[in-house]
Design a protein around this motif. Structure first.
Motif, PDB file in Angstrom:
ATOM      1  N   THR A  21     129.517  91.007  62.958  1.00  0.00           N
ATOM      2  CA  THR A  21     128.565  90.128  63.648  1.00  0.00           C
ATOM      3  C   THR A  21     128.662  90.287  65.157  1.00  0.00           C
ATOM      4  O   THR A  21     127.658  90.263  65.869  1.00  0.00           O
ATOM      5  N   PHE A  22     129.899  90.470  65.644  1.00  0.00           N
ATOM      6  CA  PHE A  22     130.119  90.545  67.080  1.00  0.00           C
ATOM      7  C   PHE A  22     129.573  91.827  67.713  1.00  0.00           C
ATOM      8  O   PHE A  22     129.134  91.808  68.859  1.00  0.00           O
ATOM      9  N   ARG A  23     129.641  92.943  66.987  1.00  0.00           N
ATOM     10  CA  ARG A  23     129.254  94.225  67.590  1.00  0.00           C
ATOM     11  C   ARG A  23     127.841  94.206  68.185  1.00  0.00           C
ATOM     12  O   ARG A  23     127.650  94.628  69.328  1.00  0.00           O
ATOM     13  N   PRO A  24     126.821  93.741  67.461  1.00  0.00           N
ATOM     14  CA  PRO A  24     125.473  93.731  68.053  1.00  0.00           C
ATOM     15  C   PRO A  24     125.236  92.571  69.011  1.00  0.00           C
ATOM     16  O   PRO A  24     124.169  92.462  69.605  1.00  0.00           O
ATOM     17  N   GLN A  25     126.237  91.709  69.198  1.00  0.00           N
ATOM     18  CA  GLN A  25     126.087  90.571  70.102  1.00  0.00           C
ATOM     19  C   GLN A  25     126.832  90.766  71.412  1.00  0.00           C
ATOM     20  O   GLN A  25     126.296  90.486  72.485  1.00  0.00           O
ATOM     21  N   TYR A  26     128.081  91.220  71.314  1.00  0.00           N
ATOM     22  CA  TYR A  26     128.961  91.185  72.477  1.00  0.00           C
ATOM     23  C   TYR A  26     129.611  92.510  72.853  1.00  0.00           C
ATOM     24  O   TYR A  26     130.227  92.595  73.915  1.00  0.00           O
ATOM     25  N   LEU A  27     129.544  93.522  72.011  1.00  0.00           N
ATOM     26  CA  LEU A  27     130.297  94.743  72.267  1.00  0.00           C
ATOM     27  C   LEU A  27     129.379  95.888  72.707  1.00  0.00           C
ATOM     28  O   LEU A  27     128.235  95.670  73.070  1.00  0.00           O
ATOM     29  N   GLN A  28     129.873  97.116  72.701  1.00  0.00           N
ATOM     30  CA  GLN A  28     129.117  98.240  73.252  1.00  0.00           C
ATOM     31  C   GLN A  28     127.775  98.451  72.561  1.00  0.00           C
ATOM     32  O   GLN A  28     126.814  98.909  73.198  1.00  0.00           O
ATOM     33  N   GLU A  29     127.718  98.129  71.293  1.00  0.00           N
ATOM     34  CA  GLU A  29     126.439  98.246  70.575  1.00  0.00           C
ATOM     35  C   GLU A  29     125.375  97.372  71.214  1.00  0.00           C
ATOM     36  O   GLU A  29     124.219  97.773  71.362  1.00  0.00           O
ATOM     37  N   ALA A  30     125.764  96.154  71.600  1.00  0.00           N
ATOM     38  CA  ALA A  30     124.834  95.232  72.249  1.00  0.00           C
ATOM     39  C   ALA A  30     124.441  95.743  73.637  1.00  0.00           C
ATOM     40  O   ALA A  30     123.277  95.636  74.050  1.00  0.00           O
ATOM     41  N   LEU A  31     125.420  96.284  74.363  1.00  0.00           N
ATOM     42  CA  LEU A  31     125.133  96.814  75.691  1.00  0.00           C
ATOM     43  C   LEU A  31     124.143  97.983  75.618  1.00  0.00           C
ATOM     44  O   LEU A  31     123.182  98.053  76.398  1.00  0.00           O
ATOM     45  N   VAL A  35     120.497  98.225  77.469  1.00  0.00           N
ATOM     46  CA  VAL A  35     120.191  99.259  78.462  1.00  0.00           C
ATOM     47  C   VAL A  35     118.921 100.020  78.096  1.00  0.00           C
ATOM     48  O   VAL A  35     118.144 100.422  78.979  1.00  0.00           O
ATOM     49  N   GLN A  36     118.678 100.198  76.822  1.00  0.00           N
ATOM     50  CA  GLN A  36     117.465 100.901  76.382  1.00  0.00           C
ATOM     51  C   GLN A  36     116.196 100.179  76.823  1.00  0.00           C
ATOM     52  O   GLN A  36     115.150 100.799  77.002  1.00  0.00           O
ATOM     53  N   ARG A  37     116.307  98.861  77.017  1.00  0.00           N
ATOM     54  CA  ARG A  37     115.129  98.075  77.404  1.00  0.00           C
ATOM     55  C   ARG A  37     114.930  98.037  78.918  1.00  0.00           C
ATOM     56  O   ARG A  37     113.882  97.598  79.399  1.00  0.00           O
ATOM     57  N   LEU A  38     115.938  98.421  79.667  1.00  0.00           N
ATOM     58  CA  LEU A  38     115.907  98.232  81.113  1.00  0.00           C
ATOM     59  C   LEU A  38     115.227  99.391  81.851  1.00  0.00           C
ATOM     60  O   LEU A  38     115.140 100.505  81.350  1.00  0.00           O
ATOM     61  N   ASP A  39     114.796  99.089  83.050  1.00  0.00           N
ATOM     62  CA  ASP A  39     114.316 100.110  83.984  1.00  0.00           C
ATOM     63  C   ASP A  39     115.553 100.808  84.557  1.00  0.00           C
ATOM     64  O   ASP A  39     116.316 100.200  85.321  1.00  0.00           O
ATOM     65  N   ILE A  40     115.778 102.059  84.177  1.00  0.00           N
ATOM     66  CA  ILE A  40     117.007 102.760  84.556  1.00  0.00           C
ATOM     67  C   ILE A  40     117.121 102.919  86.072  1.00  0.00           C
ATOM     68  O   ILE A  40     118.221 102.860  86.640  1.00  0.00           O
ATOM     69  N   GLU A  41     116.004 103.121  86.748  1.00  0.00           N
ATOM     70  CA  GLU A  41     116.062 103.258  88.210  1.00  0.00           C
ATOM     71  C   GLU A  41     116.577 101.969  88.845  1.00  0.00           C
ATOM     72  O   GLU A  41     117.382 102.010  89.774  1.00  0.00           O
ATOM     73  N   ASN A  42     116.100 100.833  88.349  1.00  0.00           N
ATOM     74  CA  ASN A  42     116.569  99.545  88.868  1.00  0.00           C
ATOM     75  C   ASN A  42     118.047  99.336  88.538  1.00  0.00           C
ATOM     76  O   ASN A  42     118.830  98.865  89.372  1.00  0.00           O
ATOM     77  N   LEU A  43     118.452  99.700  87.305  1.00  0.00           N
ATOM     78  CA  LEU A  43     119.848  99.576  86.908  1.00  0.00           C
ATOM     79  C   LEU A  43     120.742 100.438  87.792  1.00  0.00           C
ATOM     80  O   LEU A  43     121.780  99.972  88.298  1.00  0.00           O
TER      81      LEU A  43
END
Length: 336
Positions: A21-31, A35-43
């Motif tokens: 349960t934690f992996r898609p919420q709090y760990l690297q999987e969630a991160l 990140v896939q949703r973010l504007d990489i240039e802004n990040l």
């Protein structure tokens, strides 16, 4: 057939389920999903603003992106629960991180981790907490470099899991404690339930019975102690009869700490006028002389296993004392 026998690894199975349960919420999987949703240039722009260039270069040399170690506002704004990811990665327990006197003064950020919500105060301080997290990330990276430790994605995940482990175990202990209290309450209900007032049949947190004296006796869950027995002497006015502490942990090495906790609760109960204090433990084979010395306020000790078996000296002692405390007769046997 082996001559050895170990307890079922139920706790590890529960951990595995919780970790899933934690992996898609709090760990690297969630991160990664965030990140896939973010504007990489802004990040990348925010990483350049918040993180020293040398640190980003160190991560890049290892094939890692900066957000894997360093928190920036756009990541936490998109997914506030990732604050837990950076907390775990940097090795901070929830108590250390969010606690009052013992914490870092960031308690107003706790709703981000627990509810995925950024409150007004947290929103106003978001850049500051990112700066502080990045500073800690830099110190950790520097320390790893000084020890010539390899920085890798899996290694960083392992560090998060090292912090998460005690958190999960603490949660499991809390669940075990609540289950133990419920088990004792169920035993009590089985003993006195035949005298329960019919209008409370659906209430799972309290039992009201009519004693032989004609008075109402209330048995209910409480915060401290865990279960109490009170006799109503006039409408809304009760005499405190029995306070019951349940210590359901199975770790024998920690039992004396739990007995000490029970003693503190019972000392408080004595001040509140409770005539009897009982302690239920979930560890057998105790040195009763030592245990009684550790909790002199406890009148009687019982074992959870003994009560749940509903037979034997431990159970019969508990049963007879409870019936006496509430002034009712035992339920008729089937033969009767």
């Amino acid at each position: 057939m082996s001559k050895f026998s170990f307890a079922p690894p139920e706790l590890q199975v529960a951990f595995a389920n919780k970790l899933n349960t934690f992996r898609p919420q709090y760990l690297q999987e969630a991160l990664a999903a965030t990140v896939q949703r973010l504007d990489i240039e802004n990040l990348d722009s925010q990483l350049a603003e918040f993180v020293p260039k040398d640190d980003l270069s160190t991560l890049a040399a290892a094939g890692l992106r900066g957000e894997l170690l360093f928190a920036v506002p756009c990541v936490l704004q998109d997914n506030p629960q990732l604050l837990a990811y950076y907390r775990l990665l940097l090795g901070y327990s929830q108590k250390q991180f969010y606690g009052g006197a013992s914490g870092f003064g960031v308690g107003h950020f706790k709703s981000m981790e627990e509810k995925g919500r950024i409150g007004t105060a947290a929103s106003n301080d978001l850049q500051d907490i990112c700066q502080a997290l990045c500073a800690s990330g830099s110190l950790m990276l520097r320390g790893m470099k000084e020890l010539d430790l390899k920085v890798s994605k899996s290694g960083l995940e392992d560090l998060s899991l090292l912090t998460l482990g005690p958190q999960l175990r603490g949660g499991a202990n809390n669940v075990r404690g609540l289950l133990g209290i419920s088990n004792v309450f169920e035993v009590i209900e089985d003993i006195v339930g035949h005298a329960r007032l019919s209008d409370e049949d659906d209430d799972k947190t309290r039992i009201t019975i009519k004693s032989a004296t004609g008075r109402s006796v209330l048995i209910r869950f409480a915060a401290d102690p865990d279960i109490v027995v009170q006799e109503e002497v006039s409408p809304g006015r009760y005499i405190n009869a029995v306070a019951i502490e349940v210590k359901a942990g199975t770790d024998a090495s920690n039992i004396h700490n739990r007995i000490g906790e029970a003693e503190k609760s019972h000392q408080k109960a004595r001040k509140d006028g409770y005539a009897e204090c009982w302690t239920v433990v979930n560890v057998g084979g105790l040195d009763m002389a030592k245990v009684r010395a550790e909790s002199p306020s406890t009148n009687h000790f019982f074992t959870l296993a003994g009560l749940m078996s509903k037979e034997g000296d431990d159970y019969e002692n508990f049963r007879s004392r409870l019936l006496s405390a509430v002034s009712i007769a035992a339920k008729p046997s089937i033969e009767d």
